[in-house]
Design a protein around this motif. Structure first.
Motif, PDB file in Angstrom:
ATOM      1  N   SER A  16       0.895  -0.999   0.044  1.00 30.44           N
ATOM      2  CA  SER A  16      -0.086  -0.082   0.111  1.00 30.44           C
ATOM      3  C   SER A  16       0.627   1.257  -0.066  1.00 30.44           C
ATOM      4  O   SER A  16       2.140   1.180   0.329  1.00 30.44           O
ATOM      5  N   ILE A  45      -2.161   4.183 -10.262  1.00 24.82           N
ATOM      6  CA  ILE A  45      -3.425   3.703  -9.986  1.00 24.82           C
ATOM      7  C   ILE A  45      -4.325   3.335 -11.196  1.00 24.82           C
ATOM      8  O   ILE A  45      -4.897   2.242 -11.346  1.00 24.82           O
ATOM      9  N   HIS A  49      -5.343  -0.419 -12.736  1.00 24.28           N
ATOM     10  CA  HIS A  49      -6.350  -0.734 -13.120  1.00 24.28           C
ATOM     11  C   HIS A  49      -6.569  -1.309 -14.603  1.00 24.28           C
ATOM     12  O   HIS A  49      -7.129  -2.289 -14.846  1.00 24.28           O
ATOM     13  N   PRO A  56      -7.654  -1.441  -7.108  1.00 20.14           N
ATOM     14  CA  PRO A  56      -7.050  -1.260  -5.802  1.00 20.14           C
ATOM     15  C   PRO A  56      -8.334  -0.674  -4.872  1.00 20.14           C
ATOM     16  O   PRO A  56      -9.067  -0.164  -5.329  1.00 20.14           O
ATOM     17  N   CYS A  68      -3.736   3.910  -1.219  1.00 19.53           N
ATOM     18  CA  CYS A  68      -4.159   2.928  -2.278  1.00 19.53           C
ATOM     19  C   CYS A  68      -3.512   1.462  -1.539  1.00 19.53           C
ATOM     20  O   CYS A  68      -2.353   1.740  -1.020  1.00 19.53           O
ATOM     21  N   VAL A  70      -3.087  -2.716  -2.161  1.00 19.57           N
ATOM     22  CA  VAL A  70      -3.402  -3.671  -3.197  1.00 19.57           C
ATOM     23  C   VAL A  70      -4.277  -4.889  -2.571  1.00 19.57           C
ATOM     24  O   VAL A  70      -3.611  -5.257  -1.561  1.00 19.57           O
ATOM     25  N   VAL A  82       1.505  -5.676 -11.240  1.00 25.97           N
ATOM     26  CA  VAL A  82       1.171  -4.753 -10.562  1.00 25.97           C
ATOM     27  C   VAL A  82       2.491  -4.038  -9.620  1.00 25.97           C
ATOM     28  O   VAL A  82       2.487  -2.646  -9.697  1.00 25.97           O
TER      29      VAL A  82
END
Length: 114
Positions: A16, A45, A49, A56, A68, A70, A82
């Motif tokens: 995170s 971010i 996606h 997230p 954020c 994960v 990621v």
């Protein structure tokens, strides 16, 4: 000052990140540091996606706070993508910190136990 914390697991995986504050480098709307940090973090971010299909857990507030997280239990191939995106984000943020260290501080925290 923008304060960023990047949280890693014991094995070094980014789990995170969160950021808060304002750079106060220039007037609102003209602050290149805030703009750069926002572009890098929100871009990462969005890339996670768009390129991996992973969404997230995000908390974003108008006061400049962004968190954020994960999701856990991702397939290995998705997890690697990621992580690559988040590591690229960390590199970009460190580049901004190197140039404008009076206005941005990044802290890396590592979990003791997974």
């Amino acid at each position: 000052m923008i304060e960023i914390t990047i949280n890693r697991t014991e094995s070094g995986i980014i789990q995170s990140f969160e950021m808060s504050g304002h750079a106060l480098f220039a007037d609102r709307g003209k602050d290149i540091i805030c703009a750069g940090v926002s572009a890098v973090s929100v871009g990462a971010i969005n890339a996670v996606h768009e390129l991996t299909g992973v969404t997230p857990d995000i908390e974003h507030r108008v006061d400049g706070f962004l968190r954020c997280v994960v999701p856990e239990e991702l397939p290995d191939d998705v997890h690697e993508k990621v992580q690559l995106i988040l590591e690229a984000m960390a590199v970009s943020l460190r580049s901004i910190e190197e140039e404008y260290g009076k206005h941005i501080k990044i802290t890396f925290k590592k979990q003791e136990v997974e």
